[in-house]
Design an enzyme around this catalytic site. Structure first.
Site, short mmCIF file in Angstrom:
data_model
loop_
_atom_site.label_atom_id
_atom_site.label_comp_id
_atom_site.label_asym_id
_atom_site.label_seq_id
_atom_site.Cartn_x
_atom_site.Cartn_y
_atom_site.Cartn_z
CB ILE A 38 -0.96 0.00 1.21
CG1 ILE A 38 -1.89 -1.20 1.15
CG2 ILE A 38 -1.77 1.31 1.26
CD1 ILE A 38 -2.79 -1.25 -0.07
N GLY A 58 -6.52 -2.30 8.36
CA GLY A 58 -6.03 -3.30 9.30
C GLY A 58 -6.20 -2.89 10.75
CB SER A 88 -10.33 -3.51 4.57
OG SER A 88 -11.68 -3.93 4.36
CB CYS A 89 -9.25 -3.98 -0.44
SG CYS A 89 -8.93 -5.54 0.41
NE ARG A 91 -4.77 -10.24 -0.63
CZ ARG A 91 -4.90 -10.08 0.68
NH1 ARG A 91 -5.33 -11.07 1.42
NH2 ARG A 91 -4.62 -8.92 1.25
N GLY A 101 -18.92 -6.86 7.08
CA GLY A 101 -20.26 -6.28 7.23
C GLY A 101 -20.31 -5.21 8.31
CG HIS A 133 -10.33 -9.62 -2.02
ND1 HIS A 133 -9.66 -10.63 -1.38
CD2 HIS A 133 -9.84 -8.45 -1.50
CE1 HIS A 133 -8.79 -10.11 -0.52
NE2 HIS A 133 -8.89 -8.80 -0.59
CG ASN A 169 -5.59 -7.72 -2.66
OD1 ASN A 169 -5.85 -8.32 -3.70
ND2 ASN A 169 -4.41 -7.81 -2.06
#
Length: 356
Positions: free
Chosen positions: A17, A115, A144-145, A173, A200, A225, A306
């Protein structure tokens, strides 16, 4: 601010990243990359210097080993922060939460990534959903992605007045491609142990009004993903109305399996053909010819890169926190232009025209 009114941005951590964030900052005309801090003396740190970025050691204890590796460092993280208006923390999971103590002592604005827990900043960010609430804050968390993709797609349906509730299954992944020799899984599938999976509730940290439940399974591949979604709509609609709702987001690319983009590797190859840095797919790639509506039920699938999807969100978060652009759509348009976001959709259309 710097003398030229550019926002001076520090990047702490030069992994999958961090290196993409650093390049994206360098591509903005209203930002200046003040430097990159890291702990390594291996080839990744040498790339920092090759690109002409200023390299800093993350601490005094890392400075000597980096110099012993032949690296010229400009100083340590503390010194980098003195020359910066904001820091983007791209260090590994749970490290950023510890670094936050330093940032707060320094009184510098900061961004962490998905994260870390929502509580680290008290604010979670996706530009199209809640840019306004981040303006002039001291910190935020770019989610997150997977969460970014969920918020983007469901927000598009929500803005159109179509969204009642959503249920998704995520095929995740196993690990990042560059470190697949160090870990990951082989010859198995690993379900996330709880339902809902963490994506979620994380989505609801951005928009508490979303009725969303996710399930996730880790699969033995490293490209990207893949999501499958079942959505109950507010009313019976035609598929074109749903597609038009998705088209309102510049960060959703409608692709067609019928054009040969029938797998995640094919879409990654198209990103390479479009000369995207690191083959990056910044958008959510939704298969439009797979999308189906039956009455008030919607079914669709999409791909999430991702390593790339959170990069434009991070750029927008920088502008929001520093208050340089207070209007979300204005920042999004500026970021999109700098990173050529939208090329995926253009490439798909060109492919479609060539096949018809």
């Amino acid at each position: 601010m710097a003398e030229n009114d550019s926002t001076r941005v520090a990047v702490n951590g030069y992994g999958v990243i961090g290196k993409r964030v650093a390049d994206a900052i360098a591509a903005q005309d209203d930002m200046e990359l003040s430097g990159v801090a890291d702990i390594t003396g291996d080839w990744r740190a040498h790339i920092v210097k090759h690109k002409g970025f200023q390299l800093y050691a993350a601490s005094d204890g890392h400075a000597s080993p980096m110099q012993d590796a032949g690296l010229e460092i400009a100083g340590v993280l503390d010194e980098l922060l003195e020359q910066s208006d904001i820091v983007v923390d791209c260090t590994p999971k749970r490290i950023a939460a510890k670094n936050v103590e330093l940032y707060r002592r320094r009184g510098i604005k900061f961004i962490v990534h998905g994260g870390e827990a929502h509580d680290v900043t008290g604010h979670s960010f996706v530009a199209e959903a809640n840019y306004d609430s981040a303006v002039d804050r001291n910190s935020t968390r770019v989610v997150s992605c997977n969460t970014t993709s969920i918020v983007r797609t469901l927000s598009a349906l929500k803005r159109a007045g179509l969204l009642r509730r959503a249920r998704g299954t995520l095929l995740r992944r196993a690990t990042d491609p560059w470190e697949s020799h160090l870990g990951g899984i082989m010859n198995t599938l690993v379900p996330e142990a709880t339902i809902p999976s963490h994506q979620g509730p994380d989505t609801q940290s951005v928009d508490p009004d979303l009725d969303v439940v996710t399930m996730a399974v880790k699969v033995p591949q490293t490209l990207a993903h893949l999501h499958y979604w079942t959505v109950q709509l507010t009313r019976n609609v035609e598929e074109e109305e749903v597609l038009n709702a998705l088209r309102t987001s510049s960060r959703i690319a409608l692709v067609r399996a019928g054009d040969g983009l029938n797998a995640i590797n094919a879409i990654k190859e198209m990103m390479a053909d479009l000369s995207r840095p690191y083959d990056s797919l910044y958008e959510v790639a939704v298969w439009e010819d797979m999308l189906k509506v039956h009455g008030d039920e919607l079914f669709y699938a999409y791909m999430v890169d991702n390593q790339a999807i959170v990069i434009p969100e991070t750029i927008d978060a920088i502008r929001a926190l520093t208050g340089t652009i207070k209007d979300g759509p204005e920042s999004i348009a500026k970021t999109d232009a700098a990173l050529d976001i939208g090329l995926a959709a253009i490439g798909a259309r060109l492919a479609a025209q060539g096949n018809r």
